[in-house]
Write an enzyme that holds these catalytic residues in place. Structure first.
Site, PDB file in Angstrom:
ATOM      1  N   ARG A  40     -31.661  58.252  14.339  1.00  0.00           N
ATOM      2  CA  ARG A  40     -31.988  57.729  15.710  1.00  0.00           C
ATOM      3  C   ARG A  40     -33.248  58.515  16.149  1.00  0.00           C
ATOM      4  O   ARG A  40     -33.969  57.970  16.855  1.00  0.00           O
ATOM      5  CB  ARG A  40     -30.837  58.018  16.788  1.00  0.00           C
ATOM      6  CG  ARG A  40     -29.730  56.874  16.541  1.00  0.00           C
ATOM      7  CD  ARG A  40     -28.800  56.859  17.554  1.00  0.00           C
ATOM      8  NE  ARG A  40     -27.937  55.532  17.233  1.00  0.00           N
ATOM      9  CZ  ARG A  40     -26.857  55.635  17.881  1.00  0.00           C
ATOM     10  NH1 ARG A  40     -26.283  56.359  18.850  1.00  0.00           N
ATOM     11  NH2 ARG A  40     -26.064  54.353  17.701  1.00  0.00           N
ATOM     12  N   LYS A 226     -11.826  40.081  15.355  1.00  0.00           N
ATOM     13  CA  LYS A 226     -11.233  39.376  16.223  1.00  0.00           C
ATOM     14  C   LYS A 226     -11.990  38.405  17.086  1.00  0.00           C
ATOM     15  O   LYS A 226     -13.234  38.596  17.355  1.00  0.00           O
ATOM     16  CB  LYS A 226     -10.887  40.395  17.353  1.00  0.00           C
ATOM     17  CG  LYS A 226      -9.473  41.066  16.871  1.00  0.00           C
ATOM     18  CD  LYS A 226      -9.018  42.400  17.346  1.00  0.00           C
ATOM     19  CE  LYS A 226      -8.842  42.652  19.002  1.00  0.00           C
ATOM     20  NZ  LYS A 226      -8.945  44.064  19.451  1.00  0.00           N
ATOM     21  N   GLY A 379     -22.289  46.533  14.515  1.00  0.00           N
ATOM     22  CA  GLY A 379     -22.313  47.863  13.582  1.00  0.00           C
ATOM     23  C   GLY A 379     -21.747  47.538  12.276  1.00  0.00           C
ATOM     24  O   GLY A 379     -22.296  48.218  11.407  1.00  0.00           O
ATOM     25  N   GLY A 402     -23.110  47.489  20.949  1.00  0.00           N
ATOM     26  CA  GLY A 402     -22.643  46.662  22.126  1.00  0.00           C
ATOM     27  C   GLY A 402     -23.892  45.711  22.844  1.00  0.00           C
ATOM     28  O   GLY A 402     -23.676  44.815  23.331  1.00  0.00           O
TER      29      GLY A 402
HETATM   30  P1  ADP Z   1     -19.378  43.845  13.959  1.00  0.00           P
HETATM   31  O1  ADP Z   1     -19.093  45.386  14.017  1.00  0.00           O
HETATM   32  O2  ADP Z   1     -20.307  43.529  12.715  1.00  0.00           O
HETATM   33  O3  ADP Z   1     -19.671  43.138  15.203  1.00  0.00           O
HETATM   34  P2  ADP Z   1     -16.571  43.409  13.644  1.00  0.00           P
HETATM   35  O4  ADP Z   1     -16.351  44.856  14.240  1.00  0.00           O
HETATM   36  O5  ADP Z   1     -16.256  42.310  14.889  1.00  0.00           O
HETATM   37  O6  ADP Z   1     -17.821  43.348  13.270  1.00  0.00           O
HETATM   38  O7  ADP Z   1     -15.377  43.382  12.476  1.00  0.00           O
HETATM   39  C1  ADP Z   1     -15.304  44.062  11.499  1.00  0.00           C
HETATM   40  C2  ADP Z   1     -14.295  44.374  11.082  1.00  0.00           C
HETATM   41  O8  ADP Z   1     -13.472  42.835  10.726  1.00  0.00           O
HETATM   42  C3  ADP Z   1     -14.158  45.114   9.468  1.00  0.00           C
HETATM   43  O9  ADP Z   1     -13.618  46.371   9.857  1.00  0.00           O
HETATM   44  C4  ADP Z   1     -13.361  44.127   8.536  1.00  0.00           C
HETATM   45  O10 ADP Z   1     -12.532  44.837   7.658  1.00  0.00           O
HETATM   46  C5  ADP Z   1     -12.645  43.116   9.793  1.00  0.00           C
HETATM   47  N1  ADP Z   1     -12.226  41.847   9.093  1.00  0.00           N
HETATM   48  C6  ADP Z   1     -12.884  41.001   8.445  1.00  0.00           C
HETATM   49  N2  ADP Z   1     -12.325  39.947   7.840  1.00  0.00           N
HETATM   50  C7  ADP Z   1     -10.985  40.305   8.136  1.00  0.00           C
HETATM   51  C8  ADP Z   1      -9.786  39.675   7.532  1.00  0.00           C
HETATM   52  N3  ADP Z   1      -9.767  38.609   7.000  1.00  0.00           N
HETATM   53  N4  ADP Z   1      -8.823  40.442   8.134  1.00  0.00           N
HETATM   54  C9  ADP Z   1      -8.685  41.675   8.746  1.00  0.00           C
HETATM   55  N5  ADP Z   1      -9.881  42.139   9.086  1.00  0.00           N
HETATM   56  C10 ADP Z   1     -10.944  41.602   8.775  1.00  0.00           C
HETATM   57 MG    MG Z   2     -17.515  46.776  14.732  1.00  0.00          MG
END
Ligand code: ADP
Ligand code: MG
Length: 422
Positions: A40, A226, A379, A402
């Site tokens: 950063r 989620k 992230g 975020g």
């Molecule tokens: P980002 O940080 O890019 O916004 P998220 O935090 O929403 O992404 O999601 C990332 C997480 O989702 C990862 O840790 C990954 O392991 C989990 N994930 C993706 N697909 C599945 C799945 N089918 N079952 C459980 N966890 C999952």
């Molecule tokens: Mg995440």
């Protein structure tokens, strides 16, 4: 929201005293407090150099971590963590603050810039004001952690004014904090002309461009764990995109909402109606919504679990979906290949386990090879693309976790809204 904002290149910065909000919220070693990654600080260099080379006097500031700005707020936090109130001392609180001083950042920044970075022991106190007043063109100073002031997170106008009083121009370059209305990220703009630095300018140009005036077809790829984390993102991108692809853990809530059997896959039962609403919205708006036809499933959530390909709407009861299947991977990647713009947020599967990283890797490759304007936000998605070696072939990897999500949700970002329009 209007992303067409003035940048440091649109105003005269020569010889000006400038308050520059940076993102120096660096990761630290828990025990020693040492900086574990200076990414950063390195990212902030182009804006800082641009200003210094034009003879500006730069008063940089940033928050670091989540300090308790007062002893009473420290006590409250510790009691919430289960500590006995009588055992908490002021010395302990002071020690917690010392761990979050920006002094080591000033030192590292100085090494990277090859010039002295004057450090102020406070934010708007005697030391900061004296040093700011004496600062010459071409010199840079760094204020102490903005969150040491209790008014920072409350966006206290007194604090904002005191910060603004030290300078003639405000430059916002902490993209990771633009979704917060704090004194140093938005409040100061009430008292100073405000423009973006080079980092924020790039985020606005590329992400703002994709949302407001995308090269079509515009394909949004959504995944991650989620649905509930991404409600606003799904909704906003259904308004903007031509195709929305849903993979990752959240696809199973959609599969169940359509009547499928998803075994022990991730599912949010309280979001089934939301998923149905989104399916209806896609239909109504003529947006192509792609969901995984097949899934790579396993009996356990583990790195060496045996993986089998099953239809997403007929996952056996004793199994859970951990990645998109091969047929889905192909159809999702084909959709990306024809795109003009791709925005990707959320991995396609549990990419942390090599056996279930295939969908995410194929997607990263498809983006890299698409020839489209490609944007990765979030992230974990950014980490996946970097780990897999495709980062240098992506148009833009958004740096604010975020903030990127709120950007994709189409929310008003206080740290952007406060900047001067072009
Ligand atoms: P980002 O940080 O890019 O916004 P998220 O935090 O929403 O992404 O999601 C990332 C997480 O989702 C990862 O840790 C990954 O392991 C989990 N994930 C993706 N697909 C599945 C799945 N089918 N079952 C459980 N966890 C999952
Ligand atoms: Mg995440």
């Amino acid at each position: 929201m209007n992303y067409n904002k003035k940048t440091i290149m649109d105003v005269d910065v020569a010889g000006k005293k400038i308050l520059l909000r940076c993102d120096f919220n660096v990761p630290q070693d828990k025990k020693t407090g040492a900086i574990t990654s200076d990414k950063r600080i390195v990212a902030a260099l182009p804006t800082i150099r641009y200003l210094l080379e034009r003879g500006a006097a730069v008063i940089a500031c940033s928050h670091l971590g989540k300090p308790a700005a007062t002893f009473s707020s420290y006590v409250k936090k510790q009691v919430e963590k289960g500590k006995n109130e009588a055992d908490i001392t002021e010395e302990e609180w002071r020690q917690s603050l010392r761990k979050l001083t920006l002094a080591p950042v000033a030192e590292r920044l100085g090494e990277l810039l090859g010039q002295e970075v004057i450090f102020a022991a406070d934010v708007v106190g005697e030391d900061a004001r004296t040093k700011a007043a004496a600062l010459q063109g071409g010199q840079i100073m760094l204020l102490e952690n903005t969150r040491f002031e209790k008014g920072e997170t409350k966006n206290d106008p007194e604090l904002a004014r005191a910060m603004a009083d030290m300078a003639e121009l405000y430059v916002s370059d902490a993209f990771g904090s633009v979704h917060r209305a704090h004194a140093s990220t938005a409040g100061v703009a009430a008292y100073l002309p405000a423009v973006s630095g080079l980092l924020v300018a790039r985020e606005l140009e590329i992400m703002g461009g994709a949302l407001n005036d995308p090269k079509r077809p515009f394909v949004a790829v959504l995944g991650g764990a989620k649905v509930s984390d991404k409600l606003g993102v799904i909704n906003n991108l259904l308004d903007k995109a031509d195709t929305v692809i849903i993979g990752g853990g959240m696809a199973y809530t959609f599969a169940k909402a359509q009547g499928g059997s998803i075994g022990g896959s991730l599912c949010e039962n309280d979001k089934l109606d939301y998923a149905r609403d989104m399916l209806a919205k896609a239909k109504e708006r003529g947006v192509e919504l792609l969901l995984p036809a097949d899934t790579l499933a396993a009996k356990e959530f583990s790195a060496d679990a045996e993986a089998v390909v099953v239809p997403t709407d007929a996952i056996p009861d004793d199994m859970q979906g951990l990645d998109i299947g091969p047929e889905t991977t192909e159809s999702f990647c084909t959709a990306v290949q024809g795109a003009g713009t791709v925005v990707w947020n959320g991995p396609m599967g549990v990419f942390e386990f090599e056996r279930f990283a295939g969908g995410t890797r194929a997607m990263a490759k498809a983006l890299a090879e698409s020839g489209a304007v490609t944007i990765v936000g979030g992230g974990d998605s950014a980490a996946a693309v970097e780990q897999m070696g495709y980062a240098d072939r992506i148009t833009h990897i958004s740096t604010g976790g975020g903030a990127s999500l709120e950007f994709l949700e189409g929310k008003e970002l206080p740290g952007v809204a406060c900047l001067l329009d072009k």
